[in-house]
Design an enzyme around this catalytic site. Sequence first.
Site, PDB file in Angstrom:
ATOM      1  N   ASN A  38      69.593  60.167 107.601  1.00 31.90           N
ATOM      2  CA  ASN A  38      70.916  60.377 108.227  1.00 31.90           C
ATOM      3  C   ASN A  38      71.887  59.227 107.945  1.00 31.90           C
ATOM      4  OD1 ASN A  38      69.640  62.074 111.219  1.00 31.90           O
ATOM      5  ND2 ASN A  38      70.368  62.931 109.298  1.00 31.90           N
TER       6      ASN A  38
ATOM      7  N   ARG B 167      82.335  68.232 113.526  1.00 36.37           N
ATOM      8  CA  ARG B 167      80.888  68.013 113.666  1.00 36.37           C
ATOM      9  C   ARG B 167      80.552  67.110 114.855  1.00 36.37           C
ATOM     10  NH1 ARG B 167      77.572  69.235 109.768  1.00 36.37           N
ATOM     11  NH2 ARG B 167      76.180  67.548 110.350  1.00 36.37           N
TER      12      ARG B 167
ATOM     13  N   ASP C  49      68.135  70.464 115.671  1.00 36.33           N
ATOM     14  CA  ASP C  49      68.960  70.780 114.503  1.00 36.33           C
ATOM     15  C   ASP C  49      70.029  71.816 114.845  1.00 36.33           C
ATOM     16  OD1 ASP C  49      69.823  70.682 111.925  1.00 36.33           O
ATOM     17  OD2 ASP C  49      68.129  71.753 111.061  1.00 36.33           O
TER      18      ASP C  49
ATOM     19  N   TRP D  32      76.858  74.578 115.061  1.00 30.73           N
ATOM     20  CA  TRP D  32      77.405  74.962 116.373  1.00 30.73           C
ATOM     21  C   TRP D  32      78.900  74.616 116.415  1.00 30.73           C
ATOM     22  CZ3 TRP D  32      80.102  72.717 120.285  1.00 30.73           C
ATOM     23  CH2 TRP D  32      80.157  73.418 121.511  1.00 30.73           C
TER      24      TRP D  32
ATOM     25  N   HIS E  42      77.732  67.158 118.029  1.00 32.58           N
ATOM     26  CA  HIS E  42      76.752  66.138 118.446  1.00 32.58           C
ATOM     27  C   HIS E  42      76.908  65.821 119.930  1.00 32.58           C
ATOM     28  CE1 HIS E  42      75.318  65.685 114.444  1.00 32.58           C
ATOM     29  NE2 HIS E  42      76.422  65.121 113.959  1.00 32.58           N
TER      30      HIS E  42
HETATM   31  C1  FPP Z   1      71.014  67.638 113.516  1.00 29.45           C
HETATM   32  O1  FPP Z   1      72.113  68.521 113.481  1.00 29.45           O
HETATM   33  C2  FPP Z   1      71.204  66.613 114.521  1.00 29.45           C
HETATM   34  C3  FPP Z   1      71.328  65.272 114.279  1.00 29.45           C
HETATM   35  C4  FPP Z   1      71.267  64.720 112.930  1.00 29.45           C
HETATM   36  C5  FPP Z   1      71.565  64.295 115.355  1.00 29.45           C
HETATM   37  C6  FPP Z   1      70.936  64.596 116.667  1.00 29.45           C
HETATM   38  C7  FPP Z   1      71.729  63.941 117.716  1.00 29.45           C
HETATM   39  C8  FPP Z   1      71.968  64.443 118.952  1.00 29.45           C
HETATM   40  C9  FPP Z   1      71.341  65.672 119.461  1.00 29.45           C
HETATM   41  C10 FPP Z   1      72.923  63.774 119.901  1.00 29.45           C
HETATM   42  C11 FPP Z   1      72.651  62.352 120.252  1.00 29.45           C
HETATM   43  C12 FPP Z   1      71.231  62.074 120.630  1.00 29.45           C
HETATM   44  C13 FPP Z   1      70.841  61.499 121.796  1.00 29.45           C
HETATM   45  C14 FPP Z   1      69.399  61.188 121.992  1.00 29.45           C
HETATM   46  C15 FPP Z   1      71.762  61.195 122.879  1.00 29.45           C
HETATM   47  P1  FPP Z   1      72.970  68.605 112.146  1.00 29.45           P
HETATM   48  O2  FPP Z   1      74.107  67.686 112.289  1.00 29.45           O
HETATM   49  O3  FPP Z   1      72.098  68.367 110.955  1.00 29.45           O
HETATM   50  O4  FPP Z   1      73.422  70.115 112.219  1.00 29.45           O
HETATM   51  P2  FPP Z   1      73.725  71.088 110.986  1.00 29.45           P
HETATM   52  O5  FPP Z   1      72.444  71.202 110.195  1.00 29.45           O
HETATM   53  O6  FPP Z   1      74.081  72.378 111.667  1.00 29.45           O
HETATM   54  O7  FPP Z   1      74.855  70.476 110.210  1.00 29.45           O
END
Ligand code: FPP
Length: 246
Positions: free
Chosen positions: A66, A31, A18, A23, A35
């Site tokens: 998501n 955003r 998360d 970040w 990722h």
């Molecule tokens: C949560 O951060 C993260 C996600 C919903 C996606 C996770 C994906 C990756 C780490 C990259 C791709 C994955 C692979 C396996 C290559 P958020 O977007 O909810 O962050 P925030 O809460 O700070 O907005």
Amino acid sequence: MPEIDQNQLPRHIAIIMDGNGRWAKQHAMGRIRGHKKGAQAVRTTVTACRELGISCLTLFAFSSENWGRPGEEVSALMNLLADYLDKEAPTMQKQEIRLTTIGDIDRLYAPVREKLLEVQKLTRQNNKMVLNLALSYGSRDEILAAVKKMLADSREGKLSPDSVDQDVFERYLYTSGMPDPDLLIRTSGEYRISNFLLWQMAYTELYFTDVLWPDFKKDDLLKAIAAYQSRERRFGLTSDQVSGRK
Ligand code: FPP
């Protein structure tokens, strides 16, 4: 670097990755850049787990919720996944890592689904570590799907209701055959489980860190493992019982 006892490693680590969005905001980026940086942290973490000798790593990469994010972000995440699989398949082979998935894979964009199947097939004989990606995954949906399948099997005479116990139920979950997670790590300072492995985490040790996922490094993983190793896992017994004194 924190000291790690090689004889007491968690067999299965699960991670809620998360903080990609925050970040990106901190770095005045969109955003999607967050990722992308998060995908780098996935590479580092998979390699670190493999080097340490962790048997199974489950990453929560895309939840069933998501799908509700803006279309552009969903597409970017699907593309990132496809790109990750393309680039990492040779490394997975070299490091003898087997790829598996949990979740409603049929819902994923076709190119991602096809790549997943391809890499799963390619790596199916590997036995040094399992990299298990949770994709379009939601634990309540998983449990409901298991119950529905059990009812269907019962109607068809393949399952006797009297035989249903925890072992039978687990065979109907996506995680059938996998050990339960020993350690859950959630990054970014959020203290929630967010519909992740609800059944499987009954006795999992929970570790929360303020580090945002894109900043997560091997040292952070070692800190989480050191914290895990400092805990006493009692599984409902007394401290004396688990330490063998009675
Ligand atoms: C949560 O951060 C993260 C996600 C919903 C996606 C996770 C994906 C990756 C780490 C990259 C791709 C994955 C692979 C396996 C290559 P958020 O977007 O909810 O962050 P925030 O809460 O700070 O907005």
